[in-house]
Design a protein around this motif. Structure first.
Motif, PDB file in Angstrom:
ATOM      1  N   SER A 178       0.834  -1.204   0.000  1.00  0.00           N
ATOM      2  CA  SER A 178       0.000   0.000   0.000  1.00  0.00           C
ATOM      3  C   SER A 178       0.868   1.253   0.000  1.00  0.00           C
ATOM      4  O   SER A 178       0.581   2.231  -0.716  1.00  0.00           O
ATOM      5  CB  SER A 178      -0.929   0.002   1.215  1.00  0.00           C
ATOM      6  N   TYR A 179       1.929   1.226   0.797  1.00  0.00           N
ATOM      7  CA  TYR A 179       2.855   2.364   0.812  1.00  0.00           C
ATOM      8  C   TYR A 179       3.523   2.536  -0.550  1.00  0.00           C
ATOM      9  O   TYR A 179       3.622   3.670  -1.057  1.00  0.00           O
ATOM     10  CB  TYR A 179       3.916   2.152   1.887  1.00  0.00           C
ATOM     11  N   PHE A 180       3.964   1.446  -1.156  1.00  0.00           N
ATOM     12  CA  PHE A 180       4.691   1.546  -2.422  1.00  0.00           C
ATOM     13  C   PHE A 180       3.818   2.143  -3.524  1.00  0.00           C
ATOM     14  O   PHE A 180       4.185   3.130  -4.167  1.00  0.00           O
ATOM     15  CB  PHE A 180       5.193   0.158  -2.834  1.00  0.00           C
ATOM     16  N   PHE A 181       2.642   1.573  -3.731  1.00  0.00           N
ATOM     17  CA  PHE A 181       1.786   2.048  -4.812  1.00  0.00           C
ATOM     18  C   PHE A 181       1.191   3.426  -4.491  1.00  0.00           C
ATOM     19  O   PHE A 181       1.017   4.255  -5.397  1.00  0.00           O
ATOM     20  CB  PHE A 181       0.677   1.035  -5.084  1.00  0.00           C
ATOM     21  N   GLY A 182       0.886   3.678  -3.221  1.00  0.00           N
ATOM     22  CA  GLY A 182       0.371   4.986  -2.859  1.00  0.00           C
ATOM     23  C   GLY A 182       1.408   6.080  -3.050  1.00  0.00           C
ATOM     24  O   GLY A 182       1.104   7.167  -3.558  1.00  0.00           O
ATOM     25  N   ALA A 183       2.651   5.799  -2.660  1.00  0.00           N
ATOM     26  CA  ALA A 183       3.709   6.784  -2.847  1.00  0.00           C
ATOM     27  C   ALA A 183       3.995   7.019  -4.322  1.00  0.00           C
ATOM     28  O   ALA A 183       4.275   8.153  -4.736  1.00  0.00           O
ATOM     29  CB  ALA A 183       4.979   6.326  -2.124  1.00  0.00           C
ATOM     30  N   ILE A 225      -4.141   2.113  -5.228  1.00  0.00           N
ATOM     31  CA  ILE A 225      -3.959   1.078  -4.203  1.00  0.00           C
ATOM     32  C   ILE A 225      -4.986  -0.037  -4.372  1.00  0.00           C
ATOM     33  O   ILE A 225      -4.667  -1.224  -4.266  1.00  0.00           O
ATOM     34  CB  ILE A 225      -4.054   1.719  -2.806  1.00  0.00           C
ATOM     35  N   ARG A 226      -6.218   0.359  -4.655  1.00  0.00           N
ATOM     36  CA  ARG A 226      -7.290  -0.635  -4.810  1.00  0.00           C
ATOM     37  C   ARG A 226      -7.031  -1.546  -6.009  1.00  0.00           C
ATOM     38  O   ARG A 226      -7.354  -2.746  -5.957  1.00  0.00           O
ATOM     39  CB  ARG A 226      -8.624   0.091  -4.978  1.00  0.00           C
ATOM     40  N   ARG A 227      -6.408  -1.022  -7.048  1.00  0.00           N
ATOM     41  CA  ARG A 227      -6.148  -1.825  -8.239  1.00  0.00           C
ATOM     42  C   ARG A 227      -4.965  -2.786  -8.074  1.00  0.00           C
ATOM     43  O   ARG A 227      -4.967  -3.870  -8.643  1.00  0.00           O
ATOM     44  CB  ARG A 227      -5.855  -0.905  -9.438  1.00  0.00           C
ATOM     45  N   THR A 228      -3.960  -2.370  -7.317  1.00  0.00           N
ATOM     46  CA  THR A 228      -2.682  -3.087  -7.325  1.00  0.00           C
ATOM     47  C   THR A 228      -2.407  -3.943  -6.088  1.00  0.00           C
ATOM     48  O   THR A 228      -1.780  -4.995  -6.192  1.00  0.00           O
ATOM     49  CB  THR A 228      -1.533  -2.071  -7.479  1.00  0.00           C
ATOM     50  N   TRP A 275      -0.548  -8.755  -3.307  1.00  0.00           N
ATOM     51  CA  TRP A 275      -0.543  -9.519  -2.052  1.00  0.00           C
ATOM     52  C   TRP A 275      -0.723 -11.004  -2.315  1.00  0.00           C
ATOM     53  O   TRP A 275      -0.059 -11.848  -1.705  1.00  0.00           O
ATOM     54  CB  TRP A 275      -1.640  -8.990  -1.146  1.00  0.00           C
ATOM     55  N   LEU A 276      -1.628 -11.341  -3.243  1.00  0.00           N
ATOM     56  CA  LEU A 276      -1.822 -12.751  -3.574  1.00  0.00           C
ATOM     57  C   LEU A 276      -0.574 -13.347  -4.212  1.00  0.00           C
ATOM     58  O   LEU A 276      -0.174 -14.486  -3.902  1.00  0.00           O
ATOM     59  CB  LEU A 276      -3.022 -12.902  -4.520  1.00  0.00           C
ATOM     60  N   TYR A 284       6.467  -2.948 -12.625  1.00  0.00           N
ATOM     61  CA  TYR A 284       5.709  -3.300 -13.831  1.00  0.00           C
ATOM     62  C   TYR A 284       4.208  -3.236 -13.560  1.00  0.00           C
ATOM     63  O   TYR A 284       3.433  -2.731 -14.377  1.00  0.00           O
ATOM     64  CB  TYR A 284       6.116  -4.691 -14.289  1.00  0.00           C
ATOM     65  N   LEU A 285       3.782  -3.747 -12.406  1.00  0.00           N
ATOM     66  CA  LEU A 285       2.368  -3.706 -12.041  1.00  0.00           C
ATOM     67  C   LEU A 285       1.891  -2.265 -11.879  1.00  0.00           C
ATOM     68  O   LEU A 285       0.773  -1.913 -12.289  1.00  0.00           O
ATOM     69  CB  LEU A 285       2.156  -4.492 -10.746  1.00  0.00           C
ATOM     70  N   ASN A 286       2.749  -1.428 -11.291  1.00  0.00           N
ATOM     71  CA  ASN A 286       2.387  -0.018 -11.143  1.00  0.00           C
ATOM     72  C   ASN A 286       2.250   0.658 -12.505  1.00  0.00           C
ATOM     73  O   ASN A 286       1.342   1.477 -12.723  1.00  0.00           O
ATOM     74  CB  ASN A 286       3.450   0.693 -10.305  1.00  0.00           C
TER      75      ASN A 286
END
Length: 277
Positions: free
Chosen positions: A169-174, A190-193, A198-199, A238-240
């Motif tokens: 959450s910190y990584f994608f939010g930042a 955050i909701r998308r990634t 996590w899975l 890549y996901l971001n």
């Protein structure tokens, strides 16, 4: 003549009696070793010879990681730096890891290299380096049970349930905030990634955690995990980037459905955001 004969007999009798008297007493104790050192009480221990040789004792083999030449010396230097300056070592390591991960992710995307993205990634990694290090030190000192398997299982579950979603959450939010997105857009990122990351983390990090907590000394755990983290951060970057592309497509669709004046204003704002990012 008779006088001399009697004297001779007396002398022989006296010698025989002397021999009989001496034979009745025990022999004297052996003479002790003398020492010239007055502080030793005039005595010294007899010299001892070499110890009796015993059968050959098998020598345990040297671990593989200690027989890798330059890599071994680099690892030992890292361990010494980690013991002397743990926080500075963690920050420098994180900067290198996040830089390598972003360069790898940008190459995978097939587009031109954007230095701003690498700088943003390094800032995120540098800020999170010390908290991440302190978390794993705390985790190594807790949940230690008599059963090694139970300890590993609890550590893995706690790490996956607490640290992984928090860090992601910190990584994608930042990433979103540093690129100029609003709070609503950051939450959407955050909701998308986070759920999918996590899975996928369950497929990699439990094995890495079990290996490092079992075989790697604590001063080398961060660098071993860092080697794996290069690939993992490449995946997160890549996901971001995929989330950014989806947001751009959704934004383009929304702009196309608006009147010309409003659409032009939104396009200019999006272009400014991309330039500043």
């Amino acid at each position: 003549m008779p006088l001399s004969t009697s004297m001779l007999r007396s002398s022989m009798l006296r010698q025989r009696l002397e021999h009989l008297r001496i034979g009745r007493f025990p022999r004297s104790a052996p003479r002790r070793f003398q020492s010239s050192n007055p502080g030793n009480g005039g005595e010294t221990k007899p010299p001892t010879g070499d110890p009796i040789p015993v059968g050959s004792t098998p020598v345990p083999p040297v671990p593989l990681w200690q027989r890798l030449g330059p890599l071994t010396r680099a690892g030992e230097a890292y361990g010494r730096a980690q013991q002397k300056r743990p926080w500075a070592t963690q920050i420098v390591s994180a900067l290198v890891i996040y830089l390598a991960a972003d360069i790898s992710a940008q190459r995978i995307s097939g587009k031109d290299y954007v230095p701003e993205r690498s700088a943003r990634n390094m800032v995120i990694g540098g800020v999170s380096a010390v908290p991440t290090f302190l978390w794993f030190v705390w985790l190594s000192r807790h949940f230690n049970y008599p059963s090694h398997i139970l300890s590993l299982g609890v550590k893995i579950v706690v790490n996956q349930l607490v640290f992984t979603p928090t860090f992601n959450s910190y990584f994608f939010g930042a990433q979103a905030l540093l690129s100029g997105d609003s709070l609503a857009e950051t939450w959407d990122r955050i909701r998308r990634t986070v759920p999918i990351s996590w899975l996928n983390a369950w497929k990699l990090w439990p094995a890495v955690t079990a290996f490092t907590f079992t075989f790697i000394p604590i001063e080398y755990r961060s660098v071993v995990s860092g080697v794996v983290a290069v690939g993992w951060q490449t995946y997160l970057s890549y996901l971001n980037r995929q989330a950014e592309i989806q947001e751009e497509l959704a934004h383009g669709t929304a702009v196309a459905s608006l009147p010309a004046v409003e659409a032009t204003a939104l396009q200019l704002n999006a272009q400014k955001r991309r330039i500043t990012a």
